[in-house]
Design a protein around this motif. Sequence first.
Motif, PDB file in Angstrom:
ATOM      1  N   THR A 136       0.822  -1.220   0.000  1.00  0.00           N
ATOM      2  CA  THR A 136       0.000   0.000   0.000  1.00  0.00           C
ATOM      3  C   THR A 136       0.853   1.265   0.000  1.00  0.00           C
ATOM      4  O   THR A 136       0.569   2.215  -0.722  1.00  0.00           O
ATOM      5  N   ALA A 137       1.857   1.288   0.906  1.00  0.00           N
ATOM      6  CA  ALA A 137       2.686   2.486   1.151  1.00  0.00           C
ATOM      7  C   ALA A 137       1.791   3.696   1.450  1.00  0.00           C
ATOM      8  O   ALA A 137       0.940   3.624   2.331  1.00  0.00           O
ATOM      9  N   PHE A 197       6.618   4.207   4.896  1.00  0.00           N
ATOM     10  CA  PHE A 197       8.079   4.324   4.963  1.00  0.00           C
ATOM     11  C   PHE A 197       8.579   5.728   4.599  1.00  0.00           C
ATOM     12  O   PHE A 197       9.640   6.160   5.033  1.00  0.00           O
ATOM     13  N   PHE A 200      -2.790  -6.025  -7.976  1.00  0.00           N
ATOM     14  CA  PHE A 200      -1.621  -5.194  -8.283  1.00  0.00           C
ATOM     15  C   PHE A 200      -0.567  -5.495  -7.227  1.00  0.00           C
ATOM     16  O   PHE A 200      -0.778  -5.219  -6.044  1.00  0.00           O
ATOM     17  N   LYS A 251      -0.169  -6.867   7.057  1.00  0.00           N
ATOM     18  CA  LYS A 251      -0.549  -8.121   6.376  1.00  0.00           C
ATOM     19  C   LYS A 251       0.275  -8.317   5.102  1.00  0.00           C
ATOM     20  O   LYS A 251       0.671  -7.352   4.444  1.00  0.00           O
ATOM     21  N   SER A 264       2.726  -4.914   4.769  1.00  0.00           N
ATOM     22  CA  SER A 264       3.308  -5.591   5.929  1.00  0.00           C
ATOM     23  C   SER A 264       3.567  -4.616   7.082  1.00  0.00           C
ATOM     24  O   SER A 264       3.698  -5.019   8.219  1.00  0.00           O
ATOM     25  N   SER A 286       7.476  -6.203  -1.743  1.00  0.00           N
ATOM     26  CA  SER A 286       8.930  -6.420  -1.781  1.00  0.00           C
ATOM     27  C   SER A 286       9.308  -6.842  -3.202  1.00  0.00           C
ATOM     28  O   SER A 286       8.708  -7.759  -3.760  1.00  0.00           O
TER      29      SER A 286
HETATM   30  C1  LIG Z   1       6.906   0.368  -3.410  1.00  0.00           C
HETATM   31  S1  LIG Z   1       5.932   0.501  -1.972  1.00  0.00           S
HETATM   32  C2  LIG Z   1       4.292   0.415  -2.578  1.00  0.00           C
HETATM   33  C3  LIG Z   1       3.874   1.639  -3.360  1.00  0.00           C
HETATM   34  C4  LIG Z   1       2.398   1.730  -3.619  1.00  0.00           C
HETATM   35  N1  LIG Z   1       1.871   0.546  -4.279  1.00  0.00           N
HETATM   36  C5  LIG Z   1       2.117   2.930  -4.497  1.00  0.00           C
HETATM   37  O1  LIG Z   1       2.204   2.783  -5.726  1.00  0.00           O
HETATM   38  O2  LIG Z   1       1.876   4.020  -3.982  1.00  0.00           O
HETATM   39  C6  LIG Z   1       6.157  -1.070  -1.231  1.00  0.00           C
HETATM   40  C7  LIG Z   1       5.335  -1.294   0.024  1.00  0.00           C
HETATM   41  O3  LIG Z   1       5.274  -2.711   0.232  1.00  0.00           O
HETATM   42  C8  LIG Z   1       5.389  -2.993   1.603  1.00  0.00           C
HETATM   43  N2  LIG Z   1       5.929  -4.366   1.701  1.00  0.00           N
HETATM   44  C9  LIG Z   1       7.216  -4.776   1.637  1.00  0.00           C
HETATM   45  N3  LIG Z   1       7.283  -6.106   1.693  1.00  0.00           N
HETATM   46  C10 LIG Z   1       6.010  -6.559   1.781  1.00  0.00           C
HETATM   47  C11 LIG Z   1       5.422  -7.846   1.832  1.00  0.00           C
HETATM   48  N4  LIG Z   1       6.164  -8.970   1.794  1.00  0.00           N
HETATM   49  N5  LIG Z   1       4.069  -7.928   1.908  1.00  0.00           N
HETATM   50  C12 LIG Z   1       3.305  -6.798   1.935  1.00  0.00           C
HETATM   51  N6  LIG Z   1       3.812  -5.565   1.892  1.00  0.00           N
HETATM   52  C13 LIG Z   1       5.139  -5.436   1.794  1.00  0.00           C
HETATM   53  C14 LIG Z   1       6.281  -1.912   2.162  1.00  0.00           C
HETATM   54  O4  LIG Z   1       6.016  -1.711   3.538  1.00  0.00           O
HETATM   55  C15 LIG Z   1       5.924  -0.709   1.301  1.00  0.00           C
HETATM   56  O5  LIG Z   1       4.966   0.095   1.935  1.00  0.00           O
END
Ligand SMILES: C[S@@+](CC[C@H](N)C(=O)[O-])C[C@H]1O[C@@H](n2cnc3c(N)ncnc32)[C@H](O)[C@@H]1O
Length: 279
Positions: free
Chosen positions: A46-47, A77, A121, A105, A72, A125
């Motif tokens: 989500t970020a 961040f 989508f 989650k 997660s 990670s």
């Molecule tokens: C690149 S950002 C997402 C950006 C968002 N989709 C957007 O376009 O605005 C990656 C996010 O994935 C989360 N994340 C990292 N590893 C994860 C996992 N194994 N499962 C779920 N979320 C995860 C991070 O905490 C971070 O917030």
Amino acid sequence: MELAEIEALHAQHARADFGTTTPDELAYIQETIRTYKPRKILEIGTASGLTTGFLARFLEEVGGDSVTSIDSEDVFFGDHRKKVGYLASAIYDGQSVRTRIEAGKSSLDLAGLDGPWDLVFVDASHNHPWPTLDTLAVAPHLSGARIVIHHDLQLFRRFPRFLGIGPRVLFNETPQTHRHAGAANGWNIFRIDLSMEPVLLEEMGLNALSMPWTARPPLSKREVSRFREALRDTYSPGFWAQFDVCEKQNRWNATKMAYFYVRYAAAKLRNALLGRSRA
Ligand SMILES: C[S@@+](CC[C@H](N)C(=O)[O-])C[C@H]1O[C@@H](n2cnc3c(N)ncnc32)[C@H](O)[C@@H]1O
């Protein structure tokens, strides 16, 4: 929404360090949603919630029902004072699409959520093998068009220090008949059609899993056993035998693990202090 409108809304809310999609990538997602007309969408990663909000807007255009977004982490961040998903309601404030943010989650928790979903989508990670695991984990929770979009196909070249080869490995191992890359942001986004024979999905997954894993830290014992538990009946005994071989090859020893966690804890502490001093 027209591209100009996407660009204006994006410029209003996005910052360079948000790790989010670009307007042309959003247009690719919009085009995919227009083509496949899902009713329910899942986002993994989500970020800030910027893309979550756009997913809801695009879904409203085709008369869909809901967007669920999981992350997660609890906090964003890019700004540790904000919760993940805080921007979603600023981008989409309509009533017809239900938007649900699930913090803390991952794709290992899907059974307890509101699936099945028609379109996913994945933008979590990017370290290998997470995008592959997310795809394998989401497969039994798909209905309808069974489309999975992945972000950051070019991360492996643009920011090699992130070791974000996961989307690329998965793309390379997806049969050409079932993958489609978009030209957006220099071919940085693609979709997979998961309506394929189970044997083909397993083959694709095992091919990807057989490439060296770059996840830092590596998958924990708990993550491996949860992955196995959640999907034991979805994949064949032959799949799990090969999965074990790959997992064992990529396991870290105790010294390497301890070194990583000391550095990780120091970075977390630094971020927390920086967040507090900005507040
Ligand atoms: C690149 S950002 C997402 C950006 C968002 N989709 C957007 O376009 O605005 C990656 C996010 O994935 C989360 N994340 C990292 N590893 C994860 C996992 N194994 N499962 C779920 N979320 C995860 C991070 O905490 C971070 O917030």
